[in-house]
Write a protein that holds these residues in place. Structure first.
Motif, mmCIF file in Angstrom:
data_model
loop_
_atom_site.group_PDB
_atom_site.id
_atom_site.type_symbol
_atom_site.label_atom_id
_atom_site.label_comp_id
_atom_site.label_asym_id
_atom_site.label_seq_id
_atom_site.Cartn_x
_atom_site.Cartn_y
_atom_site.Cartn_z
ATOM 1 N N HIS A 20 0.824 -1.208 0.000
ATOM 2 C CA HIS A 20 0.000 0.000 0.000
ATOM 3 C C HIS A 20 0.859 1.258 0.000
ATOM 4 C CE1 HIS A 20 -3.976 -1.749 1.773
ATOM 5 N NE2 HIS A 20 -3.491 -2.478 0.807
ATOM 6 N N GLU A 21 0.694 2.079 -1.035
ATOM 7 C CA GLU A 21 1.228 3.431 -0.934
ATOM 8 C C GLU A 21 0.137 4.258 -0.267
ATOM 9 O OE1 GLU A 21 2.051 5.302 -4.683
ATOM 10 O OE2 GLU A 21 0.179 4.666 -5.563
ATOM 11 N N GLU A 22 0.525 5.351 0.372
ATOM 12 C CA GLU A 22 -0.445 6.182 1.071
ATOM 13 C C GLU A 22 -0.281 7.639 0.668
ATOM 14 O OE1 GLU A 22 -1.411 4.052 5.275
ATOM 15 O OE2 GLU A 22 0.497 5.128 5.191
ATOM 16 N N VAL A 23 -1.406 8.360 0.728
ATOM 17 C CA VAL A 23 -1.409 9.802 0.528
ATOM 18 C C VAL A 23 -1.966 10.426 1.801
ATOM 19 C CG1 VAL A 23 -2.392 11.723 -0.781
ATOM 20 C CG2 VAL A 23 -1.674 9.642 -1.974
ATOM 21 N N TYR A 24 -1.221 11.379 2.336
ATOM 22 C CA TYR A 24 -1.595 12.105 3.545
ATOM 23 C C TYR A 24 -1.961 13.527 3.130
ATOM 24 C CZ TYR A 24 0.745 8.358 6.122
ATOM 25 O OH TYR A 24 1.118 7.142 6.632
ATOM 26 N N VAL A 25 -3.156 13.991 3.494
ATOM 27 C CA VAL A 25 -3.599 15.348 3.172
ATOM 28 C C VAL A 25 -4.004 16.033 4.474
ATOM 29 C CG1 VAL A 25 -5.202 16.782 1.853
ATOM 30 C CG2 VAL A 25 -4.491 14.544 0.935
ATOM 31 N N LEU A 26 -3.293 17.099 4.834
ATOM 32 C CA LEU A 26 -3.625 17.848 6.042
ATOM 33 C C LEU A 26 -4.707 18.860 5.695
ATOM 34 C CD1 LEU A 26 -2.942 18.180 9.040
ATOM 35 C CD2 LEU A 26 -1.387 20.024 8.370
ATOM 36 N N ILE A 27 -5.819 18.775 6.386
ATOM 37 C CA ILE A 27 -6.953 19.659 6.153
ATOM 38 C C ILE A 27 -6.871 20.894 7.043
ATOM 39 C CG2 ILE A 27 -9.486 19.828 6.199
ATOM 40 C CD1 ILE A 27 -8.281 17.918 4.054
ATOM 41 N N HIS A 28 -6.468 20.673 8.299
ATOM 42 C CA HIS A 28 -6.419 21.764 9.274
ATOM 43 C C HIS A 28 -5.320 21.482 10.284
ATOM 44 C CE1 HIS A 28 -7.703 24.120 12.806
ATOM 45 N NE2 HIS A 28 -8.179 24.947 11.909
ATOM 46 N N GLY A 29 -4.621 22.523 10.721
ATOM 47 C CA GLY A 29 -3.624 22.376 11.779
ATOM 48 C C GLY A 29 -2.205 22.307 11.252
ATOM 49 N N GLU A 30 -1.355 21.609 12.001
ATOM 50 C CA GLU A 30 0.058 21.441 11.656
ATOM 51 C C GLU A 30 0.463 20.013 11.974
ATOM 52 O OE1 GLU A 30 2.256 24.236 13.979
ATOM 53 O OE2 GLU A 30 1.304 25.972 13.058
ATOM 54 N N ALA A 31 1.278 19.435 11.082
ATOM 55 C CA ALA A 31 1.735 18.060 11.287
ATOM 56 C C ALA A 31 3.126 17.900 10.690
ATOM 57 C CB ALA A 31 0.772 17.075 10.634
ATOM 58 N N THR A 32 3.805 16.852 11.154
ATOM 59 C CA THR A 32 5.067 16.442 10.553
ATOM 60 C C THR A 32 4.948 14.962 10.227
ATOM 61 O OG1 THR A 32 6.332 18.065 11.820
ATOM 62 C CG2 THR A 32 7.561 16.226 10.872
ATOM 63 N N LEU A 33 5.206 14.641 8.969
ATOM 64 C CA LEU A 33 5.253 13.260 8.525
ATOM 65 C C LEU A 33 6.720 12.937 8.258
ATOM 66 C CD1 LEU A 33 3.696 10.708 7.664
ATOM 67 C CD2 LEU A 33 3.671 11.667 5.340
ATOM 68 N N THR A 34 7.268 12.019 9.043
ATOM 69 C CA THR A 34 8.665 11.637 8.868
ATOM 70 C C THR A 34 8.704 10.402 7.972
ATOM 71 O OG1 THR A 34 9.222 12.561 11.016
ATOM 72 C CG2 THR A 34 10.803 11.022 10.048
ATOM 73 N N VAL A 35 9.345 10.543 6.807
ATOM 74 C CA VAL A 35 9.411 9.474 5.815
ATOM 75 C C VAL A 35 10.869 9.053 5.665
ATOM 76 C CG1 VAL A 35 8.901 8.802 3.447
ATOM 77 C CG2 VAL A 35 7.419 10.468 4.609
ATOM 78 N N ASP A 36 11.144 7.801 6.005
ATOM 79 C CA ASP A 36 12.518 7.278 5.943
ATOM 80 C C ASP A 36 13.496 8.197 6.664
ATOM 81 O OD1 ASP A 36 11.777 4.994 4.522
ATOM 82 O OD2 ASP A 36 12.088 5.970 2.573
ATOM 83 N N GLY A 37 13.064 8.735 7.813
ATOM 84 C CA GLY A 37 13.910 9.600 8.628
ATOM 85 C C GLY A 37 13.926 11.055 8.206
ATOM 86 N N ASP A 38 13.250 11.403 7.113
ATOM 87 C CA ASP A 38 13.228 12.772 6.597
ATOM 88 C C ASP A 38 11.927 13.454 7.021
ATOM 89 O OD1 ASP A 38 13.819 15.073 5.142
ATOM 90 O OD2 ASP A 38 13.047 14.252 3.260
ATOM 91 N N PRO A 39 11.988 14.452 7.926
ATOM 92 C CA PRO A 39 10.769 15.125 8.361
ATOM 93 C C PRO A 39 10.206 16.037 7.273
ATOM 94 C CG PRO A 39 12.673 16.095 9.433
ATOM 95 C CD PRO A 39 13.172 14.948 8.616
#
Length: 106
Positions: free
Chosen positions: A53-72
Protein backbone atom coordinates in the motif's frame (compact mmCIF):
# COMPACT_ATOMS: atom_id res chain seq x y z
CA UNK A 1 -26.13 0.09 -5.43
CA UNK A 2 -23.06 1.74 -6.94
CA UNK A 3 -21.97 3.69 -3.85
CA UNK A 4 -21.80 3.64 -0.04
CA UNK A 5 -21.93 6.52 2.43
CA UNK A 6 -20.92 7.14 6.01
CA UNK A 7 -20.08 9.96 8.36
CA UNK A 8 -16.59 9.45 9.72
CA UNK A 9 -17.38 10.37 13.31
CA UNK A 10 -20.19 7.76 13.34
CA UNK A 11 -17.50 5.09 12.92
CA UNK A 12 -16.02 3.66 16.10
CA UNK A 13 -12.44 5.01 16.39
CA UNK A 14 -9.78 2.29 16.20
CA UNK A 15 -7.36 4.48 18.17
CA UNK A 16 -7.89 7.88 19.78
CA UNK A 17 -8.93 10.27 17.01
CA UNK A 18 -8.46 7.69 14.19
CA UNK A 19 -11.49 6.76 12.13
CA UNK A 20 -10.92 3.90 9.66
CA UNK A 21 -13.58 4.04 6.94
CA UNK A 22 -12.68 0.98 4.83
CA UNK A 23 -15.34 -1.30 6.33
CA UNK A 24 -18.01 1.38 6.75
CA UNK A 25 -17.69 2.25 3.04
CA UNK A 26 -17.31 -1.41 1.98
CA UNK A 27 -14.00 -0.64 0.23
CA UNK A 28 -12.31 -3.60 -1.43
CA UNK A 29 -8.94 -2.10 -2.43
CA UNK A 30 -8.80 1.30 -0.73
CA UNK A 31 -8.25 2.38 2.85
CA UNK A 32 -9.41 5.79 4.05
CA UNK A 33 -8.68 7.16 7.52
CA UNK A 34 -9.62 10.47 9.13
CA UNK A 35 -7.38 11.64 11.97
CA UNK A 36 -8.41 14.31 14.46
CA UNK A 37 -5.50 15.22 16.70
CA UNK A 38 -4.20 17.77 19.14
CA UNK A 39 -0.67 19.01 19.74
CA UNK A 40 1.51 16.13 20.92
CA UNK A 41 -0.42 13.34 19.12
CA UNK A 42 2.16 10.85 17.82
CA UNK A 43 1.61 7.85 15.59
CA UNK A 44 3.61 4.66 15.31
CA UNK A 45 6.42 4.29 12.79
CA UNK A 46 5.46 1.69 10.19
CA UNK A 47 5.59 0.75 6.53
CA UNK A 48 3.34 -1.18 4.16
CA UNK A 49 5.99 -3.24 2.37
CA UNK A 50 4.10 -6.52 2.94
CA UNK A 51 0.74 -5.32 1.60
CA UNK A 52 2.11 -2.96 -1.08
CA UNK A 53 0.00 0.00 0.00
CA UNK A 54 1.23 3.43 -0.93
CA UNK A 55 -0.44 6.18 1.07
CA UNK A 56 -1.41 9.80 0.53
CA UNK A 57 -1.60 12.11 3.55
CA UNK A 58 -3.60 15.35 3.17
CA UNK A 59 -3.62 17.85 6.04
CA UNK A 60 -6.95 19.66 6.15
CA UNK A 61 -6.42 21.76 9.27
CA UNK A 62 -3.62 22.38 11.78
CA UNK A 63 0.06 21.44 11.66
CA UNK A 64 1.74 18.06 11.29
CA UNK A 65 5.07 16.44 10.55
CA UNK A 66 5.25 13.26 8.53
CA UNK A 67 8.66 11.64 8.87
CA UNK A 68 9.41 9.47 5.82
CA UNK A 69 12.52 7.28 5.94
CA UNK A 70 13.91 9.60 8.63
CA UNK A 71 13.23 12.77 6.60
CA UNK A 72 10.77 15.12 8.36
CA UNK A 73 8.18 16.76 6.08
CA UNK A 74 6.37 19.67 7.76
CA UNK A 75 2.76 20.04 6.65
CA UNK A 76 0.34 22.94 6.73
CA UNK A 77 -3.32 23.02 5.68
CA UNK A 78 -3.73 21.82 2.10
CA UNK A 79 -0.36 20.06 1.91
CA UNK A 80 -0.30 16.49 0.60
CA UNK A 81 2.41 13.81 0.61
CA UNK A 82 2.50 10.42 -1.15
CA UNK A 83 4.58 7.69 0.52
CA UNK A 84 5.91 4.52 -1.16
CA UNK A 85 4.77 1.24 0.36
CA UNK A 86 8.27 0.23 1.49
CA UNK A 87 9.13 3.59 3.09
CA UNK A 88 8.79 3.99 6.84
CA UNK A 89 6.44 6.72 7.99
CA UNK A 90 5.70 8.31 11.35
CA UNK A 91 3.10 11.03 11.88
CA UNK A 92 2.89 13.67 14.61
CA UNK A 93 0.75 16.77 15.10
CA UNK A 94 1.84 20.10 16.56
CA UNK A 95 -1.42 22.08 16.71
CA UNK A 96 -4.66 21.48 18.57
CA UNK A 97 -7.65 20.70 16.37
CA UNK A 98 -5.61 19.25 13.50
CA UNK A 99 -7.42 17.12 10.93
CA UNK A 100 -5.94 14.86 8.26
CA UNK A 101 -7.23 12.42 5.66
CA UNK A 102 -5.10 9.40 4.74
CA UNK A 103 -5.84 7.18 1.73
CA UNK A 104 -3.96 4.00 0.89
CA UNK A 105 -4.16 1.33 -1.78
CA UNK A 106 -2.01 -1.20 -3.58
Amino acid sequence: MGYDTTTYDDVEPRAPGMYFLRDALDCERLGVTVVEADDGWDGLEHDHAEDGHEEVYVLIHGEATLTVDGDPVDLGPGDAVRVDADSTRDLSFSADGSKMIIAGAP
